[in-house]
Design an enzyme around this catalytic site. Sequence first.
Site, PDB file in Angstrom:
ATOM      1  N   ASN A  76       0.778  -1.215  -0.071  1.00 40.58           N
ATOM      2  CA  ASN A  76       0.122   0.053   0.045  1.00 40.58           C
ATOM      3  C   ASN A  76       0.923   1.369   0.013  1.00 40.58           C
ATOM      4  OD1 ASN A  76      -1.865   2.009   0.675  1.00 40.58           O
ATOM      5  ND2 ASN A  76      -2.291   1.371   2.493  1.00 40.58           N
ATOM      6  N   LYS A  79       0.241   4.228  -0.358  1.00 46.15           N
ATOM      7  CA  LYS A  79      -0.424   5.454   0.473  1.00 46.15           C
ATOM      8  C   LYS A  79      -0.234   6.778  -0.625  1.00 46.15           C
ATOM      9  CE  LYS A  79      -0.391   3.351   4.707  1.00 46.15           C
ATOM     10  NZ  LYS A  79      -0.117   3.343   6.354  1.00 46.15           N
ATOM     11  N   GLU A 123      -7.167   4.674   7.759  1.00 43.68           N
ATOM     12  CA  GLU A 123      -6.893   5.989   7.352  1.00 43.68           C
ATOM     13  C   GLU A 123      -8.193   6.567   6.529  1.00 43.68           C
ATOM     14  OE1 GLU A 123      -3.105   5.652   5.329  1.00 43.68           O
ATOM     15  OE2 GLU A 123      -2.241   4.966   7.258  1.00 43.68           O
ATOM     16  N   SER A 154       3.133  -1.777  10.374  1.00 39.52           N
ATOM     17  CA  SER A 154       4.873  -1.700  10.740  1.00 39.52           C
ATOM     18  C   SER A 154       5.410  -3.425  10.560  1.00 39.52           C
ATOM     19  CB  SER A 154       4.899  -1.550  12.218  1.00 39.52           C
ATOM     20  OG  SER A 154       4.563  -0.116  12.362  1.00 39.52           O
TER      21      SER A 154
HETATM   22  P1  PGA Z   1       2.602   0.277   7.609  1.00 35.77           P
HETATM   23  O1  PGA Z   1       1.379   0.564   6.983  1.00 35.77           O
HETATM   24  O2  PGA Z   1       3.244  -1.047   7.220  1.00 35.77           O
HETATM   25  O3  PGA Z   1       3.660   1.597   7.282  1.00 35.77           O
HETATM   26  O4  PGA Z   1       2.502   0.204   9.297  1.00 35.77           O
HETATM   27  C1  PGA Z   1       0.305  -0.579   6.810  1.00 35.77           C
HETATM   28  C2  PGA Z   1      -0.793   0.057   6.306  1.00 35.77           C
HETATM   29  O5  PGA Z   1      -1.304   0.917   6.732  1.00 35.77           O
HETATM   30  O6  PGA Z   1      -1.401  -0.690   5.337  1.00 35.77           O
END
Ligand code: PGA
Length: 253
Positions: A9, A11, A100, A216
């Site tokens: 992802n 984002k 989000e 994470s």
């Molecule tokens: P992250 O995000 O691996 O940066 O914690 C995971 C996600 O929001 O899909």
Amino acid sequence: MRKKIVAGNWKMNLNYEEGQKLTSEIVNMYKDENIKDVTVVLNPPFVHLFPVKKLIGNTPNLFLGSQNCSEKAAGAYTGETSASMLKSFGAEYVILGHSERREYFKESNELLTAKVRQALDNGLTPIFCCGEPLEIREAGTHEAYVKNQLTESLFGLSAEDFAKIVIAYEPIWAIGTGKTASSDQAQEMHKALREHLASKFGQEAADNTSILYGGSCNPGNAKDIFSKVDVDGGLIGGASLKSRDFMDIIKSF
Ligand code: PGA
């Protein structure tokens, strides 16, 4: 048999050149490093979809996905992107209900029902996200909270439609914070969710559902998390922006 899936992802990150570079690196490594039995999905922002798809081409088991779609089919909805458009540009998956989007764009379980419908009607596989905020975890009501997200958004589906859904459990307190859920915490929730799905759709359907962990996840912890019996892969944010890290996560099964 449920699939092992690793989905990246991005984002709202990367400009055109950066997105092309990252995708080329991933495609080349993916071909060179003999990845077996793992479905990989790249989920860039909308504007990257078409050029990313061109680089992916028909690489087996490497797919394009989006981070969102509209709950509407078409029409005067300025700024929105429909599931049918995504499909026509080569997307096969769509992330829905990411925390989000739930938090910053006020997406409710009810709205997500409509988005899931649009995705399924247009041949996209929803990667349906669920997960609890820190205060719910601390209050000890996290299982009930996450089960309710599934009940409200997915339990109206037919068995046939439900069979097309992928679930991603992402505890909000672990997203982008560097604080991962322990592999035991992930397993505990995934098991509870699978039981919940079985109560509605039957054991076989639940056993065939891929449930991904997100929050994470990185090359250092993926092996431990993916070793758990009810964890079928990961939804990867930050670490999906670095080709080597992302590949090492894919190779953690
Ligand atoms: P992250 O995000 O691996 O940066 O914690 C995971 C996600 O929001 O899909």
